[in-house]
Design an enzyme around this catalytic site. Structure first.
Site, PDB file in Angstrom:
ATOM      1  N   GLY A 122     -15.572  -4.860   3.097  1.00  0.00           N
ATOM      2  CA  GLY A 122     -14.490  -4.778   4.058  1.00  0.00           C
ATOM      3  C   GLY A 122     -15.022  -4.821   5.472  1.00  0.00           C
ATOM      4  O   GLY A 122     -15.937  -5.585   5.790  1.00  0.00           O
TER       5      GLY A 122
ATOM      6  N   ASN B  92     -17.947   7.103   3.146  1.00  0.00           N
ATOM      7  CA  ASN B  92     -17.543   8.375   3.718  1.00  0.00           C
ATOM      8  C   ASN B  92     -17.102   9.332   2.617  1.00  0.00           C
ATOM      9  O   ASN B  92     -16.793   8.930   1.503  1.00  0.00           O
ATOM     10  CB  ASN B  92     -16.386   8.184   4.703  1.00  0.00           C
ATOM     11  CG  ASN B  92     -16.821   7.450   5.951  1.00  0.00           C
ATOM     12  OD1 ASN B  92     -17.976   7.528   6.357  1.00  0.00           O
ATOM     13  ND2 ASN B  92     -15.903   6.732   6.566  1.00  0.00           N
TER      14      ASN B  92
ATOM     15  N   LYS C 116     -21.406  14.173   8.967  1.00  0.00           N
ATOM     16  CA  LYS C 116     -20.569  12.980   9.116  1.00  0.00           C
ATOM     17  C   LYS C 116     -19.155  13.250   8.610  1.00  0.00           C
ATOM     18  O   LYS C 116     -18.167  12.797   9.214  1.00  0.00           O
ATOM     19  CB  LYS C 116     -21.185  11.811   8.341  1.00  0.00           C
ATOM     20  CG  LYS C 116     -20.337  10.531   8.337  1.00  0.00           C
ATOM     21  CD  LYS C 116     -20.261   9.882   9.696  1.00  0.00           C
ATOM     22  CE  LYS C 116     -19.404   8.612   9.697  1.00  0.00           C
ATOM     23  NZ  LYS C 116     -19.887   7.569   8.783  1.00  0.00           N
TER      24      LYS C 116
END
Length: 317
Positions: free
Chosen positions: A9, A104, A183
C-alpha cells in the site's frame, strides 16, 4: 537481495521504490485489484513533497499469485490481516527466508510465530510515512528511520545493510519491544485523533488541547506498560510528536488510520488504543481515554462505510 513486500500500500510502495532504486529485486504483494492493475499497467506514480511526479515500475501480484523464493519478506500488512497474509504466501516462505515485520500495532510477533521459526523473524518499527492517494499513486513527505531486532538468530546485520543501501536509516536495537510500544504510543495519539479531528499531523498540532489529549492517552499507556514490564517514555514520545508536527518531517501527512477511514476500511484501532484498554481491563488499570477513543473510531468506521456504500452500490459493508 530478492525482497517481497507483503502489503504494498502507501508505505510498502514507498519502501519498495527505494529498495528497487538501490538495486534490490523487489516484488510487491497486495490484495487491492485496482492498485495492482494500475501499477502493473502504468507504473507507480510517486509525488514527493513539491517535486514533479515520478514513475516507477515494480511488479505487484496478489498473495495467492506470488511465486519464487525470497531472501527477505517485509510485512506491512495490518495486524488484523496478518495471519491470512502469511497463510496465503506460505509457498514462498522457505527455511532461509527472513521475515521483517514493520506493521503498526501490537501482537504481530505472536502471529508470525505461528507460521515460521523464531530464528527467521525480525521485528521493527518505522517512522517513514506515505499516503495512498488513488490506485497506483502515492504522495510522500520528509524522511524516516527504522529500528529492528532479530527475535531469535535472524541475520539482522545483513538485513540492516540491505535496507541502509536504500537510504532507509536502519538502526539495530536490542530492545525492540520498547521501541514498538514507543511507536504504538505515537500512533495511538496521531492515528485516532487525526480521524476524530479530521486533520493531518500539522493540523492536529494547531489544536489548543491536542497535546493535553496526547498526555492523557500516554499516561494510561505508561501505566499499562508497567504491568507488562515495558517502560514507556512519555517525554520521549512527546518530543517525537513535536518533531512529527513539522511540515518538513511528517506534518503534511495523514496517518494510515485516516486513510483507511476515507477508503471505507476497518482500522487497526483494536491493536493500538483498543489493545491498551484491553490490557488495562485485565490488569485493573483504568484507561478511560483509550477506551473512549477506541469506541469513537469504531463508530466513525461504521458511519463512513455506510456513506461510502450509498455512493457505491457495489461496495460491501
Amino acid at each position: 537481495m530478492k525482497i517481497a513486500i507483503a502489503g504494498f500500500g502507501a508505505l510498502g510502495s514507498r519502501l519498495g521504490v527505494k529498495l528497487q532504486t538501490a538495486g534490490h529485486e523487489v516484488t510487491g504483494i497486495d490484495g487491492w485489484p485496482a492498485h495492482i492493475a494500475a501499477i502493473n499497467t502504468n507504473g507507480l506514480t510517486v509525488v514527493h513533497d513539491d517535486l514533479p511526479p515520478k514513475k516507477y515500475f515494480v511488479p505487484v501480484v496478489t498473495p495467492k499469485e506470488v511465486t519464487g523464493e525470497f531472501d527477505l519478506i517485509i510485512l506491512l500488512t495490518k495486524t488484523p490481516q496478518l495471519d491470512r497474509m502469511l497463510t496465503d504466501i506460505a509457498p514462498i516462505i522457505t527455511q532461509k527466508t527472513q521475515l521483517l515485520v514493520l506493521s503498526n500495532g501490537l501482537g504481530n510477533i505472536e502471529v508470525i510465530e505461528k507460521h515460521v521459526a523464531r530464528d527467521q523473524i525480525l521485528a521493527g518499527v518505522t517512522l517513514w510515512t506515505s499516503s495512498l492517494v488513488k490506485p497506483g499513486e502515492i504522495h510522500t513527505t520528509g524522511t524516516g528511520s527504522i529500528k529492528l531486532q532479530a527475535i531469535g538468530h535472524a541475520d539482522a546485520i545483513s538485513v540492516a545493510a540491505a535496507l541502509n543501501k536504500a537510504g532507509l536509516n536502519v538502526e539495530i536495537t536490542q530492545d525492540v519491544l520498547t521501541a514498538i510500544w514507543h511507536k504504538a504510543g505515537i500512533n495511538s495519539v496521531l492515528n485516532p485523533l487525526s480521524v476524530l479531528l479530521n486533520a493531518n499531523i500539522s493540523e492536529f498540532g494547531t489544536a489548543g488541547n491536542g497535546m493535553d489529549l496526547a498526555l492523557h492517552i500516554l499516561d494510561e499507556i505508561q501505566k499499562v506498560g508497567a504491568t507488562q514490564g515495558v517502560k514507556v517514555d512519555i517525554t520521549g514520545i512527546m518530543n517525537d510528536l513535536t518533531d512529527l508536527l513539522k511540515p518538513e518531517n511528517a506534518g503534511n501527512h495523514y496517518p494510515s488510520m485516516y486513510q483507511d477511514i476515507q477508503n471505507g476500511k476497518r482500522t487497526e484501532i483494536d491493536f493500538l488504543n483498543g489493545f491498551f484498554a484491553k490490557i488495562g481491563r485485565q490488569e485493573h488499570i483504568d484507561t478511560p481515554f483509550n477506551a473512549l477513543v477506541t469506541a469513537l473510531v469504531h463508530a466513525k468506521e461504521d458511519i463512513e462505510r455506510v456513506k461510502l456504500a450509498k455512493k457505491q452500490e457495489t461496495f460491501e459493508i
